[in-house]
Every structure is written in structure tokens, then in C-alpha cells.
Scaffold this motif. Structure first.
Motif, short mmCIF file in Angstrom:
data_model
loop_
_atom_site.label_atom_id
_atom_site.label_comp_id
_atom_site.label_asym_id
_atom_site.label_seq_id
_atom_site.Cartn_x
_atom_site.Cartn_y
_atom_site.Cartn_z
N TYR A 203 0.84 -1.18 0.00
CA TYR A 203 0.00 0.00 0.00
C TYR A 203 0.88 1.23 0.00
O TYR A 203 1.70 1.42 0.89
N HIS A 204 0.71 2.01 -1.01
CA HIS A 204 1.46 3.24 -1.18
C HIS A 204 2.97 3.02 -1.10
O HIS A 204 3.71 3.72 -0.41
N SER A 343 -2.87 1.60 -3.39
CA SER A 343 -3.28 2.97 -3.09
C SER A 343 -3.74 3.66 -4.37
O SER A 343 -3.08 3.59 -5.40
N SER A 345 -3.60 6.61 -4.99
CA SER A 345 -2.80 7.81 -5.27
C SER A 345 -1.31 7.48 -5.33
O SER A 345 -0.47 8.30 -4.99
N PHE A 346 -0.99 6.26 -5.72
CA PHE A 346 0.41 5.87 -5.82
C PHE A 346 0.67 5.25 -7.19
O PHE A 346 -0.11 4.42 -7.65
N PRO A 349 -0.60 11.19 -7.62
CA PRO A 349 -1.90 11.50 -7.00
C PRO A 349 -3.09 11.04 -7.84
O PRO A 349 -4.12 10.67 -7.30
N TYR A 373 -11.37 13.72 -2.32
CA TYR A 373 -9.91 13.75 -2.41
C TYR A 373 -9.47 14.40 -3.72
O TYR A 373 -8.58 15.25 -3.74
N ASP A 376 -9.98 18.09 -3.42
CA ASP A 376 -9.02 18.74 -2.51
C ASP A 376 -7.61 18.76 -3.09
O ASP A 376 -6.83 19.67 -2.82
N ALA A 377 -7.27 17.70 -3.84
CA ALA A 377 -5.93 17.64 -4.43
C ALA A 377 -5.85 18.49 -5.70
O ALA A 377 -4.80 18.54 -6.34
N LEU B 35 7.03 10.06 1.88
CA LEU B 35 6.43 9.12 0.92
C LEU B 35 7.19 7.80 0.87
O LEU B 35 6.60 6.73 0.94
N LEU B 40 3.50 9.10 5.24
CA LEU B 40 2.28 9.74 4.75
C LEU B 40 2.10 9.36 3.28
O LEU B 40 3.08 9.31 2.53
N ASP B 41 0.86 9.07 2.88
CA ASP B 41 0.62 8.82 1.46
C ASP B 41 0.04 10.09 0.83
O ASP B 41 -0.20 11.08 1.52
N SER B 42 -0.22 10.04 -0.46
CA SER B 42 -0.62 11.31 -1.09
C SER B 42 -2.03 11.73 -0.69
O SER B 42 -2.33 12.91 -0.69
N LEU B 43 -2.88 10.79 -0.29
CA LEU B 43 -4.16 11.21 0.28
C LEU B 43 -3.93 11.96 1.58
O LEU B 43 -4.57 12.96 1.87
N VAL B 46 -2.78 15.49 1.03
CA VAL B 46 -3.88 16.42 0.74
C VAL B 46 -4.54 16.87 2.04
O VAL B 46 -4.82 18.05 2.24
#
Lengths: 670, 90
Positions: A203-204, A343, A345-346, A349, A373, A376-377, B35, B40-43, B46
């Protein structure tokens, strides 16, 4: 009631070609009646529901055997039984040959955040399922056995599910990030004989082994006879302490079967067990039948989503949510399904959006939290990742706010159909859905699901137009068979039929408009919905009340427009004399919930209170606390023996939300 | 705006939302990538940006954000303390 603006209208060509139109014409031919619009078809589908389901069965043409009469035995929603004379195989229907080139047609594309891609054609998937089923049969797996999985959203998780259920076993899965306690609170009740598990997940960019958790789970499930790892244990991850086999080894040791037939089971043979956690007790193990699940999903996919072999469907889910089962069933409509593991966003984003674009997904299922998300991003997919093939966006899990309709149309794809769909684990389907023939009104679901007599319970009784508790008044095939471990049906009755006798009570508030549209307004019971994930407070209490110094706890959902999903989780605690909710205790509560349950169980805010709202009969009133936190009028204040404790909630600045309704009330009362 | 105050606010936020008392240990040193080390991830980024905007009443231009100027505790603190709002007038 003033109608909100129409943000999408299907063109006449689209309507003429939709599955819904074809089905309506079919019904007209079969009945000699005219169904000129959706309202007419819907009225028929609920007032003559046995006939409706019989016609749908004939039109959808699943592989079945036996007598389609009666369509429904009994008239009570709680006990009615659909198609008791039919037999079928869920797996066979998903993997059936849909034409001469079926073997070469794409079935699954499974991607992960590292860029890995696995593609199965329908022929490959069918062969792999058959081979694993043969291996499982050799291991002794039999009809009625429970098979559980701690699985990632991969192609082989689907292979495992279809292989197990093709033998008549009952499938139940969670995601690998579930804590040991949460996993066991579910699986222990089932006394499973076989466990599938992924030994690790990424994850990420970070790979995490879960073999220690697998070992704990296996040790606590004495009924298990076999453990099958869906992937080999890779370097850096210790093998589980329990004996196991790997999927690859199991497949390699099995000769591909030559018999093309599939064993068939009764229409109401159990297929899936899903879990729903409430305000008290262990999670409910909801048993769904093979025929009911298949028929409901075929209806939702082919009529409401207009899916077919030309489509590519993605729905963002894990194996621990009913939308995974819903997604898998789309194979029965010949639709290719796309999976994504990791994820969203990996490594970038907009990673998930890039997958949607590069794969040419036509229907993109997501959530209000993910769309928040993106907003917001400040992602601009319309410019950076155009999706010419995308025709519909579906969102479920939590309320899709009006402003999010605007964001989708302005920043993601102008003109796309937006389908806010809602239902749940309890019915493995939806009450409110999309519709290829109807316009989309900003903020609203397009229609109520065909065949389900959904009404809003008001002070004057159930109504077709109005606001109230969501009830369903007629029998429907995807009503669960019952709860596992509840032979007399007492818990089942209590959960869904005790509030309004004879009607399914779902636990949601909704608004039904005179235009036939619906708007879900939130949960009506104590269940929480955090970032689109349904959470049972009982799981939180079990952990929090074990922390020294915590005497009582109450978890409440509070509207918070700026949070992903539009709400936040608030935990109220009463502490032992002399104990204060300092920072170390706050962090300990959060840490224990994160580690032992999941990150979704961690509250945004924890507040110490002197007492929790309690009724004269001694029952905690989560509803009273929730109404105060959300600035609503307290219904039946007289039932509380300590109404003064609500003032404490109104005064606490930590419980005010900028822009939330509680903010207004706090300001007004402060 | 003191760098120490911003640093503490970011660590506290990480503890409150993701690491529950373990943030300092995970961060290790202020130049460690968030990262790459799963801090922290990119969510999460934000959410952190929204938090910093709310807390310090500043606007953070998303187009200017990159791992090069925002992917460690030191860089985040630098970004906030050097935000035009907090720079001394010329």
C-alpha cells in the motif's frame, strides 16, 4: 417540491438501445400491456412482483433447471421464498459461454499499484476456476462448507471464490488490512474449513507481511482443515506458523478437469456470508442465496447500469465489502471487470484515474470520499487524463453531495451520467440506482430499484413520496436467507423486521420525490458511516472499554462537510474518577483501534464527558447524542433520564464543525 | 511564525491522524522522505495541506507542491515558515 437542475439527459438513441428499453418491450409482448415509461414498469414490478421476476428470469435467461413455478412462495417479506423449484450454479452463470468467441473475450484485468497487470480471458478464467475447484474437491471441500479469505482485490481472489462456490461451499472474505480481532469476530462464528490468504500486501509503496496475523487467525479457528496462500511467501516475510499450501502448488498438482458441467444447487442455496456490525454484540453473519444474488445483480447490471459485453466496469472496493461481490457478478453479463489493488494515489496523486483512462473503463464506480480527495488535491482529470470511453460514474458508500455532481461535470467529464446508488451488505444490492433512460437530477439517485417496493415510513405510515425511514414492503429475491448461527431467525427478525412488522427496515433515512427519484439522507440507526465505510460501534466499544480508565464510550457520526465522505467519527468517553483524557490516553485509544480493528475505526475527535445520554430503562441513546452533534431536534427528550448531559455536548468546542449543522446549534445555544 | 511551533503542529497532526504517538520515531530525522518511508501517502498529504491552510490561514498552491519541496518534515516546516504571509515585509 422544487426539482433540482437536470445535469444529464440520455439521448433518444441511447434510450432506444438500452437493456431497460428492451426489457420493457419484452414485458409488453409477454403481458399485452403498455409500459410507456419507467414509472409504469416500476408500478408493475412491485404490484405484481412474482410476475415481474418471472419475466425478468425469462428475459435474462440464466442457466437454470427445474420448474420456475412458483416464482415466489409466500407473501411475507420476512419469509417468502423465490423460485423454490429451480436449481443453478452461480459460477457457471458467470463463466458461461456467451458466443462462439467467448473463450477469447476479456474477463478480468487486474492491476496493482506497482504497475503489475494480469489479464484473464473468459476461457482462461473458466479453466482456472475449474482446475482449482477440482483441487479443492480433492481436499475434501464439500457443499455447505464455509470458506473464508483474507484476500487482496486480485484476479486469483475471484478464482478462489468461484471455485469454492462452484462446489456449493459458502464464501466469506475480508480485506488483509483488517485487524486480527475484527477478522476473528467474523470468521469464528462460521467455523470455516478452509482459509485463503494473501501473505502480504502493498500500500502506497510499502509492502507489509500479514503472516503473523494469518497465524493468529489460524490458531483461533480449530475448524480449519486447510490454509491456502494465494501467493508464495516472498523474501522479507516470514511464513505463517501453521501448515499451508500455495495456490500455485495446488494448481500444479491437479490435472485439468475435462468435464465441462457444473454441479447445480437450489436457487436458495447459500452462496455468500457478509458481515454487518451493529451497536451491540458480534457482527451479524448475513447469508445470501445464490439465485437471489445472481438475479438481483443481473437486474442491477443489465437494466439499471445497462452493462453488456462491450463494457468495462471498475468499482473501487476491497474483498471486505459487498461491492466486490457485486462487481464479480458483472461477469454474468459478459462485462469485463477491472480490479485495482493498492493505493489510489500511488505512485502519482491521479494514479487510479490514469488506470481508468488507460484501460478504457466505461463505468467507473467510486465513492464520495475519493471524489472529495480529487477535489481537494485540485486534480483536473478532464484536462490531464481524458476518458473518452467513460459513460457513467457510480458512487456509493456515503452521500454524494450536490457540489460533487458539479465537480464531476466540471473537472472530470462533462456530460457523463452520474449514478448515486445505495443499498448495502444486508441485501447485497441496491434500493436506489441509476437508470439509462432517465435524466439525472443534481444530488439525487435516478430511481428506485425495479421490483422493490421501497417506501419512506412517515408518521402517517409508509409513502411513495415523502421523507422517512427506508422500508421495503414486498418480498425480493436478494433478501438474505437469514443470519448464520441464528436457526430460529430471532436475530434476523430483530435486525430487519421488528420495527415495522411485515416490512424490511433498512436503517437509512431517505427522501422519495414525486419525480420518482430518491435521496439517501444518512443512517437512521446507531451504525456509523465513516469515509464511506460502515462501522459498527460495538467493535469500537469492545476495544475502548478494555483500556484502563475508560468506563463508558459512545461513538457518533457527525456531519462534517470538509471531511472525506462528509462526516467524521466522534467518540465520547466517560473516564474513571481521577482519570483525565490527556494526550497519551487519546493517542492510546486511537492506536489500539487502529491496530486491533482498522484505520476506519479511529475517531477524528475524542471527548471526555461526565455522562452519556441514557434512557429511563438504562439504554444508551446514541441517537440523542447524534442529533445534538448534528444540530437536530431531539426526538422524545422525555425518554432520557439525564437530558442535562446533552448541554455538555452542545458546549464543547471540540464538537463544533465549521460549516456543519452542529456549529449553528452551538453558536445559537452558546 | 516559529519553525519549532510548525514542527510540533505537524508532528501532532501526524500522531492524531496516522501514527498515534509513533510519529517522532517514524520520522527519525527531519530530512527523511515521508512518501518513501510510508509516513504519509498522497491522500494524507492532501489532508495535511488542508490542515495547514486552515491552521495558518494560508493558501498553498497545489501546482507548486512536489516531493522536492514538501516530502519531509524539514521541507514542510520550511515551506510554511517561508510562506509569503509570514515573511517580514521588505
Amino acid at each position: 417540491m422544487t426539482a433540482p437542475p437536470i445535469v444529464h439527459s440520455p439521448g433518444p438513441e441511447r434510450i432506444a438501445q438500452s437493456g431497460l428499453t428492451a426489457f420493457a418491450r419484452f414485458c409488453e409482448r409477454e403481458t399485452g400491456r403498455r409500459f410507456g415509461d419507467y414509472r409504469a414498469l416500476f408500478e408493475f414490478s412491485v404490484s405484481e412482483y412474482p410476475r415481474f421476476w418471472q419475466l425478468f428470469l425469462k428475459w435474462a435467461d440464466p442457466l437454470i433447471e427445474g420448474d420456475p413455478e412458483p416464482a415466489c412462495r409466500g407473501t411475507e417479506c420476512e419469509s417468502a421464498e423465490f423460485f423454490p423449484g429451480l436449481r443453478l450454479s452461480y459460477a457457471e452463470n458467470l463463466l458461461r459461454k456467451l458466443g462462439p468467441d467467448d473463450d477469447q473475450r476479456p474477463a478480468i484485468t487486474a492491476l496493482d499499484e506497482t504497475g503489475g497487470v494480469i489479464r484473464f480471458t473468459r476461457g482462461e478464467l473458466r479453466a482456472r476456476v475449474k482446475r482449482l475447484a477440482s483441487a479443492l474437491s480433492r481436499l475434501g471441500l464439500a457443499e455447505g462448507d464455509r470458506v473464508v479469505a483474507m484476500a487482496r482485490n486480485t484476479a486469483d481472489s475471484i478464482v478462489a471464490c468461484l471455485a469454492a462456490t462452484s462446489l456449493g461451499a459458502i464464501w466469506s472474505s475480508t480485506a488483509p488490512d483488517f485487524g486480527t480481532e475484527s477478522t476473528l469476530s467474523r470468521f469464528k462464528q462460521l467455523e470455516p474449513t478452509l482459509l485463503f490468504a494473501h501473505p502480504a500486501y502493498a500500500y502506497h509503496g510499502v509492502r507489509r507481511g500479514i503472516t503473523d496475523r494469518i497465524s493468529e487467525v489460524v490458531a483461533a479457528l480449530p475448524s480449519l482443515k486447510h490454509v491456502v496462500l494465494l501467493e508464495p511467501v516472498t523474501e522479507g516475510v516470514a511464513p505463517p506458523a501453521a501448515p499451508f499450501e500455495t495456490l500455485d502448488h495446488l494448481m500444479a498438482a491437479t490435472t485439468p478437469p475435462t468435464d465441462p458441467s457444473w454441479p447445480r444447487f437450489g436457487f436458495n442455496h447459500p452462496l455468500f456470508i457478509l458481515f454487518s456490525s451493529g451497536t451491540t454484540g458480534a457482527p451479524k453473519c448475513i447469508v445470501h442465496g445464490a439465485g437471489g444474488t445472481l438475479l438481483e445483480h443481473l437486474k442491477e447490471h443489465r437494466l439499471h447500469t445497462d452493462l453488456g459485453p462491450a463494457d468495462k466496469l471498475y468499482f473501487h472496493t476491497s474483498c471486505g465489502w459487498m461491492m466486490w461481490n457485486w462487481l464479480v457478478s458483472a461477469l454474468a453479463s459478459g462485462t469485463e471487470i477491472v480490479l485495482y489493488d493498492g493505493s489510489v494515489s500511488f505512485p502519482e496523486p491521479d494514479a487510479l484515474l490514469k488506470v481508468m483512462a488507460s484501460e478504457g473503463v466505461t463505468v467507473f464506480g467510486t465513492s464520495a470520499a475519493y471524489l472529495q480527495y480529487c477535489k481537494d488535491a485540485r486534480l483536473e482529470p478532464k484536462e490531464t487524463v481524458p476518458m473518452p470511453r467513460l459513460r457513467a460514474i457510480q458512487s456509493t458508500g456515503s452521500i454524494l453531495w450536490d457540489s460533487q455532481y458539479d465537480w464531476i461535470l466540471e473537472h472530470l467529464k462533462p456530460g457523463v451520467s452520474i449514478q448515486s446508488i445505495s443499498g448495502g451488505t444486508d441485501i447485497i444490492g441496491c434500493f436506489a440506482l441509476g437508470n439509462p433512460n432517465l435524466p439525472v437530477y443534481r444530488g439525487e439517485s435516478q430511481c428506485v430499484s425495479l421490483g422493490l417496493d421501497v417506501q419512506a415510513m412517515t408518521a402517517d405510515g409508509p409513502v411513495r413520496t415523502g421523507t422517512g425511514e427506508l422500508v421495503c414492503r414486498n418480498p425480493f429475491p436478494s433478501r438474505p436467507l437469514g443470519l448464520f448461527g441464528d436457526p430460529g431467525g430471532t436475530r434476523f427478525h430483530e435486525a430487519y423486521f421488528s420495527q415495522y412488522p411485515g416490512m424490511w427496515t433498512h436503517g437509512d433515512f431517505l427522501q422519495l420525490t414525486d419525480r420518482g427519484t430518491a435521496r439517501i439522507l444518512g443512517r437512521s440507526d446507531g451504525t456509523l458511516n465513516v469515509r464511506g465505510v460502515r462501522i459498527g460501534p460495538a467493535e469500537i466499544y469492545q476495544i475502548v472499554l478494555g483500556i484502563p480508565g475508560v468506563l463508558e464510550a459512545m461513538a457518533v457520526e457527525q456531519t462534517a462537510p470538509r471531511e472525506p465522505g462528509g462526516s467524521r467519527l466522534v467518540l465520547l468517553v466517560v473516564l474513571a474518577a481521577g482519570t483525565t483524557l490527556d494526550r497519551p490516553l487519546t493517542l492510546r485509544i486511537k492506536r489500539e483501534l487502529s491496530q486491533r480493528a482498522s484505520s476506519n475505526h479511529v475517531p477524528s475527535v475524542i471527548v471526555q464527558v461526565s455522562a452519556l445520554p441514557t434512557t429511563h430503562s438504562g439504554k444508551r441513546s446514541e441517537r440523542a447524542a447524534r442529533d445534538v452533534l448534528n444540530g437536530k431536534e431531539i426526538v422524545n427528550l422525555g425518554a432520557l433520564k439525564n437530558p442535562e448531559c446533552l448541554d455538555e455536548l452542545r458546549r464543547d468546542p471540540a464538537l463544533r464543525v465549521e460549516g456543519g449543522p452542529g456549529d449553528d446549534v452551538a453558536k445559537a445555544s452558546g | 511564525m516559529s519553525a519549532a511551533a510548525v514542527r510540533k503542529a505537524v508532528v501532532d497532526w501526524l500522531d492524531d491522524n496516522y501514527h498515534f504517538g509513533d510519529a517522532e520515531r517514524l520520522i527519525g530525522s527531519d530530512d527523511r522522505s515521508f512518501l518513501e518511508n510510508g509516513i504519509l501517502d498522497s491522500l494524507g498529504f492532501v489532508k495535511l495541506v488542508l490542515y495547514l491552510e486552515d491552521t495558518y490561514k494560508i493558501t498553498i498552491d497545489r501546482n507548486q507542491l512536489s516531493p522536492r519541496n514538501f516530502d519531509s518534515l524539514g521541507l514542510i516546516v520550511k515551506y510554511v515558515t517561508e510562506h509569503p504571509k509570514f515573511r517580514a515585509p521588505m
